[in-house]
Design an enzyme around this catalytic site. Structure first.
Site, PDB file in Angstrom:
ATOM      1  N   HIS A 168      -1.475  -4.447  10.938  1.00  0.00           N
ATOM      2  CA  HIS A 168      -2.679  -3.680  10.608  1.00  0.00           C
ATOM      3  C   HIS A 168      -2.990  -2.618  11.669  1.00  0.00           C
ATOM      4  O   HIS A 168      -3.781  -1.715  11.421  1.00  0.00           O
ATOM      5  CB  HIS A 168      -3.850  -4.642  10.465  1.00  0.00           C
TER       6      HIS A 168
ATOM      7  N   ASN B 157     -12.650  -2.140   8.762  1.00  0.00           N
ATOM      8  CA  ASN B 157     -13.495  -1.945   7.585  1.00  0.00           C
ATOM      9  C   ASN B 157     -14.665  -1.005   7.808  1.00  0.00           C
ATOM     10  O   ASN B 157     -15.338  -0.628   6.852  1.00  0.00           O
ATOM     11  CB  ASN B 157     -14.005  -3.296   7.072  1.00  0.00           C
TER      12      ASN B 157
ATOM     13  N   ASP C 248      -1.537   1.432   7.833  1.00  0.00           N
ATOM     14  CA  ASP C 248      -0.519   0.568   7.240  1.00  0.00           C
ATOM     15  C   ASP C 248      -0.645   0.549   5.718  1.00  0.00           C
ATOM     16  O   ASP C 248      -1.731   0.708   5.176  1.00  0.00           O
ATOM     17  CB  ASP C 248      -0.658  -0.860   7.785  1.00  0.00           C
TER      18      ASP C 248
ATOM     19  N   ASN D  71      -8.966  -1.159   3.116  1.00  0.00           N
ATOM     20  CA  ASN D  71     -10.408  -1.118   3.385  1.00  0.00           C
ATOM     21  C   ASN D  71     -10.819  -0.083   4.419  1.00  0.00           C
ATOM     22  O   ASN D  71     -11.907   0.482   4.334  1.00  0.00           O
ATOM     23  CB  ASN D  71     -10.916  -2.497   3.795  1.00  0.00           C
TER      24      ASN D  71
END
Length: 181
Positions: free
Chosen positions: A19, A62, A87, A108
């Site tokens: 991530h 997020n 990613d 997100n």
């Protein structure tokens, strides 16, 4: 000025996770350009000169849009000069894709940026991390040794494309690098 943002999560526990590929690209790009991300503002860290701003939000994935909106507004950077690196589970490890616009595609961090900027017309480089049934554990997991060797080369290629983006239009970069990523 071009604003190049890599997405990731702050903290040692997230370093080198799938991530955090956006953070890894920004770190490598800063090294190649011999600059340091030593400015801290808007809950992020960045480097800025007259041509570029390299940035990493420290808001957690997020909430990336809060940082992007703040830095964009403060430095009056048009959306057309923003590029986000993140990613993508829909691309296999070793592949990357440059896009001029589009949906968040389930990511997100990108979803929050699109929402906070009020547009999906944001340039992006998506880097493949592959897919797993266990999404959260997978994206927050580290690359295997073999995958990391592949990703390391992808990061170098993406950095080449980003250096080209600093002085060129995104269509030029897409034409020159799409087959190399």
């Amino acid at each position: 000025m071009k604003l190049i943002i890599g997405l990731g999560n702050p903290g040692a526990e997230y370093e080198k996770t799938r991530h955090n590929i956006g953070f890894m690209v920004i770190d490598r790009l800063a090294k190649k350009l011999d600059v340091k991300l030593d400015e801290k503002k808007f809950n992020g860290t960045y480097y800025k000169d007259n041509e570029i701003c390299l940035a990493k939000p420290l808001t957690y994935m997020n909430k990336s849009g809060d940082f992007v909106r703040s830095i964009k507004d403060y430095y009056d950077i048009p959306e057309d000069n923003i590029l986000v690196i993140y990613d993508d589970m829909d691309l296999i490890v070793g592949k990357a894709s440059i896009k001029q616009k589009g949906s968040a595609g389930g990511h997100n961090g990108m979803k929050d940026i699109i929402q906070k900027l009020g547009t999906d017309q944001i340039k992006r480089v998506k880097i493949g991390i592959g897919r797993s049934e266990h999404v959260i554990d997978y994206v927050l997991g580290k690359f295997s040794h073999n995958d990391f060797e592949i990703i390391d080369k992808v990061i170098d290629n993406v950095c080449e494309a980003l250096i080209s983006f600093i002085g060129n239009d995104i269509r030029y970069v897409m034409n020159k690098y799409s087959n190399k990523l």
